[in-house]
Design an enzyme around this catalytic site. Structure first.
Site, short mmCIF file in Angstrom:
data_model
loop_
_atom_site.label_atom_id
_atom_site.label_comp_id
_atom_site.label_asym_id
_atom_site.label_seq_id
_atom_site.Cartn_x
_atom_site.Cartn_y
_atom_site.Cartn_z
CG HIS A 1 -83.17 54.75 31.16
ND1 HIS A 1 -82.91 56.11 30.93
CD2 HIS A 1 -82.38 54.30 32.04
CE1 HIS A 1 -81.99 56.22 31.64
NE2 HIS A 1 -81.40 55.16 32.45
CD GLU B 1 -80.90 53.87 35.67
OE1 GLU B 1 -80.48 54.91 35.88
OE2 GLU B 1 -80.84 53.23 34.54
CG HIS C 1 -78.19 58.57 33.68
ND1 HIS C 1 -78.07 57.96 34.75
CD2 HIS C 1 -78.90 57.66 32.63
CE1 HIS C 1 -78.71 56.92 34.63
NE2 HIS C 1 -79.09 56.64 33.32
CG HIS D 1 -77.85 55.35 28.94
ND1 HIS D 1 -77.83 53.92 28.97
CD2 HIS D 1 -78.59 55.63 30.31
CE1 HIS D 1 -78.15 53.44 30.15
NE2 HIS D 1 -78.68 54.34 30.83
#
Lengths: 258, 258, 258, 258
Positions: B110, B91, B178, B112
């Site tokens: 990033h 990613e 996600h 989650h």
């Protein structure tokens, strides 16, 4: 000997400035350790030697506050005692305005536990459902008159005074989308009220999600309950427990008398 | 001396590659310790000495990242600096595409956190209800154009660029089922936004379950609030708190300057 | 060197009995440390040197399992190897029946995380909403045929076989008012599936409470996602993270190779 | 050797006063460590050497209780043994009244886990949804006859006896807006019931928020389940687990035999 942990009897109200500062450091750590404070929030105590001033930490996170970080401010928010290079909280306005309006108040606490925010952001009243949380029998209004430019903070004496006016003679007031102000006749009482209010909100959120009718604690019951919780024995028991756990979590204060 | 913990003034923006790497290690540990990262997630910082490259860890869990694990990638996702045997995140495409599209962005994160996923999996907007979470006043869209074969990951430059295009000039974008991408002008700002966004989601989930009308923070209020939270004093306070706690949790970084 | 923590490459599948036992101890501790196991629950691994037997701990809490507590049972639940004085789990029937019915399965795990129980006690399907939880793309049925006298346990081979029959070729099956059985081709895969299933349930409970339409992950997306999560790099990253944290929490296993 | 942690077989029922006191200290710490007790709550054990008296700690927080804090009271709540300077719980009335009414009861426990309060404050029954919580198959009524002046506490023998009368032959009774009383034939059984009841409430709150029909555990199933959970092996497993974790959390009791 009443408590095995402490070598002295529980002294609810600070008798001098030194005791007040010590209680304030303990209260900062307790509220951090109990999850009521995080990086933000602040608590103060009126100076027993000069009631027109109060002790508060400089602008650092409550968990990090030591005796060296305590300063005294006057009711206009100016430095009365302490290191002039220290930064002060913009929201000291809350403390100034409440001490000015409420001679009975010895402690002002401003945390933002997440569980309270739903009640500060809806019209659902934060009523007492849990018997530990009985001290707010006069209700907890929501202060909504934040100005667009205030940045969601009570950072002027004008805003602080508007909040203190709505607080009236109560023990607490929510701030819209922000948090709460809890006051008390002593540090242990304000700490007790702040922790149990958060617990009550946690319970009430769960009860509301059940969608069933809720039986709240009545006003008369709550007044009698407050008497029980604020009696010397009850308050000492929880204060001692919170101190012991805060000292375990923060060994740097383990020698601070409580 | 502004902070007792650190011996130097808070330096929000990294001035050189070494400072950038140090901030990146701290940010990895902070977000792990604050529960925003778990085994997965990644954060990067643009290289202040070569803005067409960025620093990121090799493909390990954020909690385990040390100075030795940092590599530099270019905006095509190729290794620019570091051990060629290191594995890189599939990613990394997110980071490449955002740095390419947004010269103002110095940090891409990033995570989650579970609290965000309900908002990434329904049409309920993740609006600001809590005064700490004010930095997303431009809104947080949901990127839904995942392809069936991508394995629910943004693992191609094409997908990364589509995400960056929808992000536009905003501070964050959810990814369907996600997680989220949060960006900032500096590491402390992106970390602040990521933590407070998670907290806001936690509050909003509770408020939504109450079934009552919610009063959200207005756009003008949020802009003024962002100014307050991102001022040097406010940001330094939380950054210091998060660093102190991350260092307690991970003693191997206790000597890393913050 | 792929991982700084471990001195050897990630070996997903145990190659001999000794490696299998070591993986089993780690898996017990990981699932305890990640909150998937509490005082109860159990996990087993098929013996790579004798596939008609499997390793499991004697009947103690998963958090306390050491190499010395591992025994081998045959598929009728009889002791094949180990101390004959050790107590065995009444629910070893689950493991026997699944290994009997599923030659592809190398690991059987039976936890009871609280987040799963609402889905085991209602007709609400436990569908995938979170991209880490993609491995159950064949669905998760609920086994409801508990007998009144079984004490809510799968403690006979007959019940175990009925459960295995309903499981079919899937990766998991809920047990009414009780918990779940998760299987995998290796210990890391079963552990991954068990942890992410719990996380998915946590998210789904929150999303369902919002009362809005939920966008679930599609079957094709989930299959592609499983490929990504179960690739060597992805699985190694999370296994390493979980091992490191379990070793921090339980210093008695810190020298157990992972 | 049945358990590696303890050097002796699990002794469910205390055989003498010394064993009873030791179990009581362990139970206090277990319930604190498992989050069932906080600053408040108390547990007692009937004196096996004089069944008209029971052991309980003086009025301090459960987490802080040591062997030195245990006193004996008679069924009128008067000191039978121990330091006359020690403060006693106002709510000792609960223990007196239950031991008086229930010769089968050897342990009385009064915690206030937050998860139970919604069921103590609404008309939603706290039914069994989770297979560990099967011991309350006779149901859990809510005691509502608190008097306005009692301060939300059961602090008179009269109130205690009214509560005991409503409890009848059951294992537990909720107190309106307050908490629960859980009883057992032994300390491990009462501790088991208190912990699993809290867990069941946690699950049930989540299930209720889903808004779907719930399949509860049947009475016959629950009776058979209680037999399984209270068998020597099952109870020993959880008691050992809870003791090990309490001793980790509170090193001052690590040498207390369990």
């Amino acid at each position: 000997m009443e408590f095995p942990i402490s070598n002295r009897y529980f002294q609810e109200s600070s008798r001098d400035a030194q005791e007040a500062k010590r209680q304030l450091v303990l209260a900062n750590r307790i509220l951090a350790n109990e999850g009521v404070f995080d990086a933000f929030g602040h608590i103060s105590i009126r100076n027993p030697e000069d009631p027109q001033t109060f002790f508060i930490s400089r602008a650092i996170s409550p968990e990090l506050v030591t005796m060296e970080d305590i300063i005294a401010l006057n009711l206009r928010g100016e430095l009365a005692q302490g290191n002039p290079e220290f930064q002060t909280f913009g929201e000291r306005a809350i403390h100034c305005a409440v001490y000015e309006a409420r001679p009975d108040v010895m402690c002002v606490c401003h945390p933002h536990p997440l569980e309270l925010i739903p009640f500060a952001s809806t019209d659902v009243p934060l009523r007492s459902i849990y018997h530990q949380d009985v001290t707010f029998y006069d209700g907890i209004p929501v202060f909504t008159d934040l100005t667009p430019e205030c940045g969601m903070l009570i950072n002027t004496l004008e805003l602080g005074r508007a909040l203190a006016a709505q607080l009236g003679s109560r023990r607490g007031i929510l701030i819209r989308n922000h948090g709460v102000v809890v006051v008390g006749e002593s540090v242990p009482r304000a700490v007790y009220s702040a922790i149990t209010l958060r617990d009550n909100a946690k319970v009430l959120l769960q009860a509301l999600a059940m969608g069933s009718e809720i039986h709240y604690i009545g006003r008369e019951e709550a007044e009698a309950g407050t008497y029980q919780q604020f009696c010397k024995l009850g308050l000492a028991r929880s204060w001692n427990y919170w101190c012991v756990n805060a000292k375990k979590a923060y060994p740097d204060i383990e020698n601070l008398e409580h």
